[in-house]
Motif scaffolding. Structure first.
Motif, short mmCIF file in Angstrom:
data_model
loop_
_atom_site.label_atom_id
_atom_site.label_comp_id
_atom_site.label_asym_id
_atom_site.label_seq_id
_atom_site.Cartn_x
_atom_site.Cartn_y
_atom_site.Cartn_z
N ILE A 62 -18.89 21.21 28.98
CA ILE A 62 -18.42 20.60 27.74
C ILE A 62 -17.96 19.16 28.00
N LEU A 63 -17.13 19.00 29.01
CA LEU A 63 -16.62 17.65 29.33
C LEU A 63 -17.75 16.73 29.76
N ALA A 64 -18.68 17.24 30.57
CA ALA A 64 -19.80 16.41 31.02
C ALA A 64 -20.64 15.92 29.86
N CYS A 65 -20.87 16.80 28.89
CA CYS A 65 -21.64 16.42 27.69
C CYS A 65 -20.88 15.38 26.88
N ASN A 66 -19.58 15.58 26.71
CA ASN A 66 -18.78 14.63 25.93
C ASN A 66 -18.84 13.23 26.52
N ILE A 67 -18.77 13.14 27.85
CA ILE A 67 -18.78 11.84 28.51
C ILE A 67 -20.17 11.22 28.46
N GLU A 68 -21.20 12.00 28.74
CA GLU A 68 -22.57 11.49 28.74
C GLU A 68 -22.98 10.97 27.36
N ASN A 69 -22.53 11.66 26.31
CA ASN A 69 -22.99 11.34 24.96
C ASN A 69 -21.93 10.72 24.06
N ASN A 70 -20.83 10.26 24.66
CA ASN A 70 -19.78 9.56 23.92
C ASN A 70 -19.29 10.35 22.71
N VAL A 71 -19.08 11.65 22.92
CA VAL A 71 -18.60 12.50 21.84
C VAL A 71 -17.13 12.15 21.57
N PRO A 72 -16.76 11.83 20.33
CA PRO A 72 -15.40 11.36 20.04
C PRO A 72 -14.36 12.48 20.01
N LEU A 73 -13.11 12.07 20.14
CA LEU A 73 -11.99 12.97 19.96
C LEU A 73 -11.80 13.22 18.46
N VAL A 74 -10.93 14.16 18.12
CA VAL A 74 -10.62 14.41 16.71
C VAL A 74 -9.12 14.24 16.49
N THR A 75 -8.73 14.18 15.24
CA THR A 75 -7.32 14.03 14.89
C THR A 75 -6.57 15.33 15.19
N PRO A 76 -5.25 15.27 15.34
CA PRO A 76 -4.47 16.50 15.56
C PRO A 76 -4.68 17.53 14.45
N GLU A 77 -4.85 17.05 13.20
CA GLU A 77 -5.06 17.96 12.08
C GLU A 77 -6.37 18.72 12.25
N ASP A 78 -7.44 18.02 12.62
CA ASP A 78 -8.72 18.68 12.83
C ASP A 78 -8.65 19.64 14.02
N ALA A 79 -7.96 19.22 15.08
CA ALA A 79 -7.84 20.07 16.27
C ALA A 79 -7.12 21.37 15.94
N SER A 80 -6.10 21.28 15.09
CA SER A 80 -5.34 22.49 14.72
C SER A 80 -6.20 23.47 13.93
N ARG A 81 -7.25 22.95 13.29
CA ARG A 81 -8.17 23.79 12.52
C ARG A 81 -9.38 24.22 13.35
N GLY A 82 -9.41 23.78 14.62
CA GLY A 82 -10.53 24.12 15.49
C GLY A 82 -11.79 23.36 15.16
N ARG A 83 -11.64 22.21 14.50
CA ARG A 83 -12.81 21.42 14.09
C ARG A 83 -13.01 20.25 15.05
N PHE A 84 -13.66 20.57 16.19
CA PHE A 84 -13.93 19.57 17.21
C PHE A 84 -15.34 19.03 17.05
N MET A 85 -15.61 17.88 17.68
CA MET A 85 -16.93 17.27 17.60
C MET A 85 -17.82 17.66 18.78
N HIS A 86 -17.35 18.50 19.65
CA HIS A 86 -18.07 18.84 20.88
C HIS A 86 -19.47 19.41 20.59
N TRP A 87 -20.46 18.84 21.26
CA TRP A 87 -21.83 19.33 21.11
C TRP A 87 -22.01 20.67 21.81
N VAL A 88 -21.25 20.89 22.87
CA VAL A 88 -21.25 22.17 23.58
C VAL A 88 -19.90 22.82 23.32
N GLU A 89 -19.90 24.08 22.95
CA GLU A 89 -18.66 24.79 22.71
C GLU A 89 -18.78 26.21 23.23
#
Length: 298
Positions: A96-123
């Motif tokens: 997951i981390l390797a994909c995020n770094i390779e593809n510049n996957v952004p972080l999310v806001t605390p509100e989105d994180a609390s809802r489990g709504r991440f931008m990760h391409w791999v989960e």
């Protein structure tokens, strides 16, 4: 100094002031954007948080080995894909981390994180990594009004970010919900970082997902064509993408993720799946997925 000369002088001073102000604003903007670039640790921490909120396990069913694509213009030589070995994967999350770094996957806001709504391409789905399956009969592509979601001849379900208008039809039509939508302006909020200059940062209102590290395939194709142009002969005169690995496959400490070409007998993907039982999520099994799972032996 007559009136005309006075007006010219005043105009010149005004223009110089305006240019200086624009330059100053640009410099301040660059400084501000540099200061807002998130540290690597924030990406690492977000992956840990996402893993703690892993979604339910995949409902897997047996499938046959993927073959040539049944779409107009499909390549007879290449169909790229991956397999995840469930007997080897321990759900460590390094992919997951390797994909995020390779593809510049952004972080999310605390509100989105609390809802489990991440931008990760791999989960994680259960204890297994899950990403876009690059289906040969992809329902997401059929509903895109602009052609931003499309299929390449060699098997990738691709995204053309500049064409995407954010209709989100593709996300609604994906049975596995593998696509991620940019609800926020990650760059403005200081949630984006361009680790990899070969991959563009996405704007607010754009859909994104796993690309099977398209940039790596493009680089390898270009390198092959360069060799072909300078060499009199090559043992294999057709590009097959041999030697390319996705970031997730490269990062896996247990070699549980294998990338390759389903149509190339020399590909590690074909070699390592020959005597294994292949699976796909039930909702994708009839859509001819290129990214599948394996467990046990035949």
């Amino acid at each position: 100094m007559d009136r005309r000369e006075f007006i010219k002088s005043c105009s010149l001073v005004a223009v110089m002031g305006l240019l200086y102000g624009c330059r100053k604003s640009a410099v301040l903007g660059d400084i501000a954007s540099q200061l807002s670039v998130p540290e690597l640790k924030r990406f690492e921490d977000e992956v840990k948080l996402a893993m703690s909120q892993a979604k339910k396990s995949l409902d897997l069913v047996k499938i046959s080995t993927p073959g040539a694509l049944k779409i107009p213009g499909a390549s007879a030589l290449n169909r790229f894909g991956m397999v995840i070995d469930l007997d080897a994967c321990d759900g460590c999350g390094k992919c997951i981390l390797a994909c995020n770094i390779e593809n510049n996957v952004p972080l999310v806001t605390p509100e989105d994180a609390s809802r489990g709504r991440f931008m990760h391409w791999v989960e994680l789905r259960g204890n297994a990594p899950f990403m876009c399956a690059h289906c040969g009969n992809a329902p997401c592509e059929r509903v895109c009004p602009t052609g931003a979601a499309n299929h390449t001849p060699d098997g990738l379900s691709a995204m053309m970010y500049k064409r995407c208008t954010g209709s989100r039809f593709c996300g609604a039509n994906c049975p596995a919900q593998a696509r991620k939508f940019n609800f926020n302006d990650a760059q403005k909020l200081g949630l984006a970082r361009q680790f990899n200059k070969e991959v563009p940062l996405r704007d607010k209102g754009v859909m994104e997902k796993c690309s099977l590290c398209l940039q790596r395939l493009q680089n390898d194709r270009l390198a092959f064509k360069t060799k072909l142009s300078v060499a009199a002969t090559l043992e294999d005169a057709e590009w097959r993408g041999r030697g390319v690995k996705t970031a997730c496959a490269e990062a896996c400490p247990h070699k549980a993720i294998v990338f390759g070409n389903w149509l190339d007998e020399k590909s590690p993907l074909v070699q390592q799946t020959k005597d294994r039982i292949l699976y796909a999520p039930r909702e994708l099994a009839d859509l001819d997925p290129s990214v599948v799972f394996m467990r046990g032996s035949r």
